[in-house]
Design a protein around this motif. Structure first.
Motif, PDB file in Angstrom:
ATOM      1  N   GLU A  73       0.831  -1.201   0.000  1.00 36.70           N
ATOM      2  CA  GLU A  73       0.000   0.000   0.000  1.00 36.70           C
ATOM      3  C   GLU A  73       0.864   1.248   0.000  1.00 36.70           C
ATOM      4  O   GLU A  73       2.012   1.233   0.454  1.00 36.70           O
ATOM      5  N   ALA A  74       0.298   2.332  -0.486  1.00 37.66           N
ATOM      6  CA  ALA A  74       0.902   3.662  -0.396  1.00 37.66           C
ATOM      7  C   ALA A  74      -0.213   4.606   0.033  1.00 37.66           C
ATOM      8  O   ALA A  74      -1.157   4.842  -0.729  1.00 37.66           O
ATOM      9  N   VAL A  75      -0.121   5.136   1.257  1.00 37.70           N
ATOM     10  CA  VAL A  75      -1.228   5.939   1.796  1.00 37.70           C
ATOM     11  C   VAL A  75      -0.695   7.222   2.432  1.00 37.70           C
ATOM     12  O   VAL A  75       0.402   7.266   2.989  1.00 37.70           O
ATOM     13  N   TYR A  76      -1.504   8.259   2.306  1.00 41.33           N
ATOM     14  CA  TYR A  76      -1.256   9.502   3.032  1.00 41.33           C
ATOM     15  C   TYR A  76      -1.991   9.406   4.359  1.00 41.33           C
ATOM     16  O   TYR A  76      -3.156   9.022   4.415  1.00 41.33           O
ATOM     17  N   HIS A  77      -1.294   9.768   5.446  1.00 43.51           N
ATOM     18  CA  HIS A  77      -1.853   9.615   6.784  1.00 43.51           C
ATOM     19  C   HIS A  77      -1.777  10.934   7.539  1.00 43.51           C
ATOM     20  O   HIS A  77      -0.712  11.569   7.595  1.00 43.51           O
ATOM     21  N   PHE A  78      -2.897  11.355   8.086  1.00 44.91           N
ATOM     22  CA  PHE A  78      -2.949  12.532   8.955  1.00 44.91           C
ATOM     23  C   PHE A  78      -3.275  12.074  10.368  1.00 44.91           C
ATOM     24  O   PHE A  78      -4.153  11.243  10.574  1.00 44.91           O
ATOM     25  N   GLU A  79      -2.549  12.622  11.349  1.00 43.56           N
ATOM     26  CA  GLU A  79      -2.712  12.192  12.735  1.00 43.56           C
ATOM     27  C   GLU A  79      -2.744  13.403  13.658  1.00 43.56           C
ATOM     28  O   GLU A  79      -2.009  14.376  13.461  1.00 43.56           O
ATOM     29  N   THR A  80      -3.603  13.365  14.649  1.00 43.80           N
ATOM     30  CA  THR A  80      -3.672  14.446  15.630  1.00 43.80           C
ATOM     31  C   THR A  80      -3.650  13.862  17.037  1.00 43.80           C
ATOM     32  O   THR A  80      -4.240  12.807  17.290  1.00 43.80           O
ATOM     33  N   THR A  81      -2.945  14.549  17.941  1.00 44.75           N
ATOM     34  CA  THR A  81      -2.769  14.088  19.307  1.00 44.75           C
ATOM     35  C   THR A  81      -3.175  15.181  20.285  1.00 44.75           C
ATOM     36  O   THR A  81      -2.813  16.341  20.101  1.00 44.75           O
ATOM     37  N   LEU A  82      -3.924  14.801  21.307  1.00 44.23           N
ATOM     38  CA  LEU A  82      -4.253  15.729  22.390  1.00 44.23           C
ATOM     39  C   LEU A  82      -3.260  15.521  23.526  1.00 44.23           C
ATOM     40  O   LEU A  82      -3.049  14.392  23.972  1.00 44.23           O
ATOM     41  N   GLU A  95      -3.353  20.758  24.549  1.00 45.70           N
ATOM     42  CA  GLU A  95      -2.771  21.228  23.295  1.00 45.70           C
ATOM     43  C   GLU A  95      -2.925  20.142  22.241  1.00 45.70           C
ATOM     44  O   GLU A  95      -2.747  18.959  22.517  1.00 45.70           O
ATOM     45  N   ARG A  96      -3.240  20.547  21.007  1.00 43.85           N
ATOM     46  CA  ARG A  96      -3.407  19.597  19.920  1.00 43.85           C
ATOM     47  C   ARG A  96      -2.186  19.675  18.996  1.00 43.85           C
ATOM     48  O   ARG A  96      -1.813  20.750  18.534  1.00 43.85           O
ATOM     49  N   VAL A  97      -1.577  18.523  18.728  1.00 49.09           N
ATOM     50  CA  VAL A  97      -0.407  18.433  17.854  1.00 49.09           C
ATOM     51  C   VAL A  97      -0.760  17.549  16.671  1.00 49.09           C
ATOM     52  O   VAL A  97      -1.299  16.447  16.846  1.00 49.09           O
ATOM     53  N   SER A  98      -0.457  18.011  15.454  1.00 48.00           N
ATOM     54  CA  SER A  98      -0.814  17.274  14.236  1.00 48.00           C
ATOM     55  C   SER A  98       0.432  16.833  13.485  1.00 48.00           C
ATOM     56  O   SER A  98       1.459  17.524  13.496  1.00 48.00           O
ATOM     57  N   ASP A  99       0.335  15.669  12.818  1.00 50.89           N
ATOM     58  CA  ASP A  99       1.428  15.119  12.011  1.00 50.89           C
ATOM     59  C   ASP A  99       0.884  14.627  10.679  1.00 50.89           C
ATOM     60  O   ASP A  99      -0.284  14.229  10.569  1.00 50.89           O
ATOM     61  N   HIS A 100       1.779  14.622   9.673  1.00 53.97           N
ATOM     62  CA  HIS A 100       1.432  14.128   8.336  1.00 53.97           C
ATOM     63  C   HIS A 100       2.492  13.106   7.921  1.00 53.97           C
ATOM     64  O   HIS A 100       3.691  13.337   8.108  1.00 53.97           O
ATOM     65  N   TRP A 101       2.029  11.995   7.327  1.00 55.84           N
ATOM     66  CA  TRP A 101       2.924  10.902   6.968  1.00 55.84           C
ATOM     67  C   TRP A 101       2.592  10.361   5.580  1.00 55.84           C
ATOM     68  O   TRP A 101       1.471  10.491   5.098  1.00 55.84           O
ATOM     69  N   ILE A 102       3.574   9.709   4.980  1.00 59.53           N
ATOM     70  CA  ILE A 102       3.348   8.769   3.883  1.00 59.53           C
ATOM     71  C   ILE A 102       3.731   7.397   4.419  1.00 59.53           C
ATOM     72  O   ILE A 102       4.873   7.183   4.846  1.00 59.53           O
ATOM     73  N   ASN A 103       2.784   6.477   4.432  1.00 62.83           N
ATOM     74  CA  ASN A 103       3.002   5.124   4.958  1.00 62.83           C
ATOM     75  C   ASN A 103       3.054   4.123   3.804  1.00 62.83           C
ATOM     76  O   ASN A 103       2.200   4.157   2.909  1.00 62.83           O
ATOM     77  N   LEU A 104       4.033   3.214   3.855  1.00 62.67           N
ATOM     78  CA  LEU A 104       4.175   2.161   2.848  1.00 62.67           C
ATOM     79  C   LEU A 104       4.209   0.800   3.541  1.00 62.67           C
ATOM     80  O   LEU A 104       5.279   0.257   3.814  1.00 62.67           O
ATOM     81  N   PRO A 105       3.054   0.205   3.849  1.00 61.03           N
ATOM     82  CA  PRO A 105       3.034  -1.149   4.421  1.00 61.03           C
ATOM     83  C   PRO A 105       3.313  -2.195   3.331  1.00 61.03           C
ATOM     84  O   PRO A 105       2.785  -2.104   2.218  1.00 61.03           O
TER      85      PRO A 105
END
Length: 217
Positions: A73-82, A95-105
């Protein structure tokens, strides 16, 4: 980076020779369910810890083989953490912290039940995760001391789970074990005490639609 690309390319070439394959689009949702978090910092005047993380992903999924198969797979991943941030003699803001990834499983699976319009399978394999967020996050305690969280450009993980093919639709449930995605410094010195850097744990539910499929029998 070159080694990772070479490994992925060789994996694709090795399974492309198989006659049966499918290509589809995927969307997913994942959460830690509040069971972990990637980090927790604690000293006498300053406390910070993650309380909840969730994310969404969208991308492409391919499968090669029939009873035993490879799924890449090739996926764009958005993640948010409190995060809860506590200072001495004060309340704890969030506080909210956000991250962006490209994941290749790159996973390998086996079908336990198989028919033309229904399959049940298990799968597992490594995941290569490319961090798209370069922003550093700095936290300052009540005494003016600060620590900085720096994102790690590339991390590794393990995905495992089960799935169901119903005609051209796939439903998957996965457990994800992920390498910690940040390092923590005080000035230029890396912090190895008072910081919990255990691997992250998350659970994912995903829905995929196969628009090209030669695996039906």
């Amino acid at each position: 980076m070159k080694k990772i690309i070479t490994i992925i390319t060789l994996s694709l070439l090795s399974v492309a020779a198989m006659a049966q394959y499918s290509v589809g689009a995927k969307v997913g949702f994942n959460t830690t369910l509040g069971l972990n978090r990637e980090w927790k910092y604690d000293n006498q005047s300053f406390k910070i810890n993650d309380t909840e993380t969730y994310g969404f992903n969208v991308g492409l999924t391919t499968r090669f083989g029939y009873r035993a198969f490879a799924q890449i797979e090739a996926v764009y991943h958005f993640e948010t953490t409190l995060q809860n941030i506590g200072r001495a003699l004060s309340f704890q803001p969030t506080e909210r912290v956000s991250d962006h990834w490209i994941n290749l499983p790159v996973m390998f699976g086996i079908r336990l039940v198989q028919s033309r319009n229904f399959n049940w399978y298990l799968l597992a394999g490594p995941s290569f995760n490319f961090h798209l967020t370069n922003k550093q996050t700095t936290y300052t305690d009540a005494s003016g001391n600060s620590i900085t969280a720096e994102p790690v450009p590339v991390t590794f993980g393990l995905d495992c789970g089960t799935g169901f093919d119903i005609s051209i639709v796939t439903i998957e449930l996965r457990y994800k074990l992920m390498q910690n995605s940040e390092i923590y410094k005080s000035g230029d010195v890396r912090i190895n005490t008072n910081v919990n850097t255990n691997p992250d744990h998350a659970f994912e539910v995903a829905l995929a639609f196969r628009f090209l499929d030669t695996t039906h029998r």
